[in-house]
Write a protein that holds these residues in place. Structure first.
Motif, PDB file in Angstrom:
ATOM      1  N   THR A 216       0.829  -1.208   0.000  1.00 23.95           N
ATOM      2  CA  THR A 216       0.000   0.000   0.000  1.00 23.95           C
ATOM      3  C   THR A 216       0.860   1.253   0.000  1.00 23.95           C
ATOM      4  O   THR A 216       0.600   2.206  -0.747  1.00 23.95           O
TER       5      THR A 216
ATOM      6  N   ASN B 212      -3.657  -3.238  -6.775  1.00 16.21           N
ATOM      7  CA  ASN B 212      -4.248  -3.457  -8.101  1.00 16.21           C
ATOM      8  C   ASN B 212      -3.192  -3.492  -9.201  1.00 16.21           C
ATOM      9  O   ASN B 212      -3.433  -3.041 -10.329  1.00 16.21           O
TER      10      ASN B 212
ATOM     11  N   ARG C  77      -8.523  -4.970  -6.057  1.00 18.51           N
ATOM     12  CA  ARG C  77      -9.848  -4.450  -5.765  1.00 18.51           C
ATOM     13  C   ARG C  77     -10.773  -4.473  -6.989  1.00 18.51           C
ATOM     14  O   ARG C  77     -11.984  -4.495  -6.858  1.00 18.51           O
ATOM     15  N   LYS C  78     -10.219  -4.479  -8.191  1.00 16.01           N
ATOM     16  CA  LYS C  78     -11.014  -4.455  -9.410  1.00 16.01           C
ATOM     17  C   LYS C  78     -11.061  -5.846 -10.018  1.00 16.01           C
ATOM     18  O   LYS C  78     -10.027  -6.499 -10.160  1.00 16.01           O
TER      19      LYS C  78
ATOM     20  N   SER D  52      -8.101  -8.726 -11.542  1.00 12.47           N
ATOM     21  CA  SER D  52      -7.925  -9.858 -10.649  1.00 12.47           C
ATOM     22  C   SER D  52      -7.451 -11.090 -11.422  1.00 12.47           C
ATOM     23  O   SER D  52      -7.185 -11.046 -12.628  1.00 12.47           O
TER      24      SER D  52
END
Length: 272
Positions: free
Chosen positions: A129, A135, A215-216, A220
């Motif tokens: 992060t 992502n 997150r998308k 993924s």
């Protein structure tokens, strides 16, 4: 051949046939179920009465399956390549260099193999992060770029390599880089190929880390896509088996390409 030896041979072949069936039948049933219509999903027939491609069509429209397959392939290939490269460098240093604490370093690497990835998952997530790797494929690959298993496999392979050849190369003024890539690596192709297949499959089957980092849905991997056909209301068995069949094809293809090297490596190393 004596009666006792015949009985042993029959028992051995029987056990092997049983193991083969145990491995093959679930794969066969997955493929067959993928072609069954919804009314035949729970049928025990070996072949569907009315084969259909509806499950595959539904999978391709319900989720970005092809995009997820591409993401997974890139992630798994990059992870396998990174583990091979870092494993080669570490194994060469541990086998060809003499330095204080070398055995301690190798022992620590072996001990790190016992630590589950779930233990380091949260620290890796915090670090990813802060580095802006959410992502991203880089964020999926980086924490798995070095693996203790890869190092140990290549250390054992390099220890069996004749030391006389390396010493002769050094006498000809060959540097470490040339010795590694022109002498050692070409002779370790079976071990590298088998390691590459195992690392690729391990990365391909990864679920928890992509679930945490991505997150998308379009960014993924395929394992997350399979989970989307399993809901609290019930499992969509036809689409799930179709998606699982599509997800298995790259792994099958990779093994078909490298199966000779993998079998040769396992025979030489004594692995079963």
């Amino acid at each position: 051949m004596t009666t006792r030896s015949r009985a042993t041979t029959v028992a051995t072949h029987g056990a092997m046939i049983l193991l083969v069936l145990t491995a093959v039948v679930p794969v066969y049933w997955m493929i067959v179920t993928a072609f069954r219509p919804e009314i035949e999903i729970f049928s025990l027939r070996l072949l569907p009465q009315q084969p259909t491609l509806e499950n595959f069509a539904f999978v391709l429209t319900a989720i970005p399956m092809l995009k997820m397959l591409g993401n997974t392939f890139v992630m798994a290939a990059a992870t396998a390549l990174a583990q091979i490269l870092t494993g080669l460098f570490a194994a060469y240093a541990l086998t060809c260099w003499r330095f204080p604490g070398g055995k301690v370093v190798q022992s620590l690497i072996a001990l790190s193999w016992l630590v589950p990835f779930q233990v380091t998952m949260i620290p890796n997530y915090v670090l990813s992060t802060k580095l802006g790797l959410l992502n991203t494929t880089t964020g999926l690959v980086l924490p798995n770029a070095a693996a203790a298993f890869a190092v140990l496999v290549l250390v054992n392979a390099m220890k069996s390599f004749p030391r006389q050849v390396i010493e002769a190369a050094r006498m000809d003024d060959a540097g470490h880089w040339r010795i590694l890539w022109e002498i050692i690596v070409p002779n370790l192709r079976p071990a590298i190929a088998s390691l590459g297949v195992l690392a690729f499959i391990s990365a391909w089957n990864e679920y928890f880390w992509p679930l945490l980092l991505i997150r998308k849905i379009e960014d993924s991997v395929v394992q997350i896509g399979l989970q989307m056909f399993m809901t609290q209301e019930g499992n969509q068995w036809g689409p799930l088996m179709a998606a699982a069949t599509l997800a298995s094809l790259p792994v099958f293809g990779l093994y078909l390409v490298l199966h000779r090297q993998v079998i040769d490596s396992f025979m030489k190393s004594g692995l079963k």
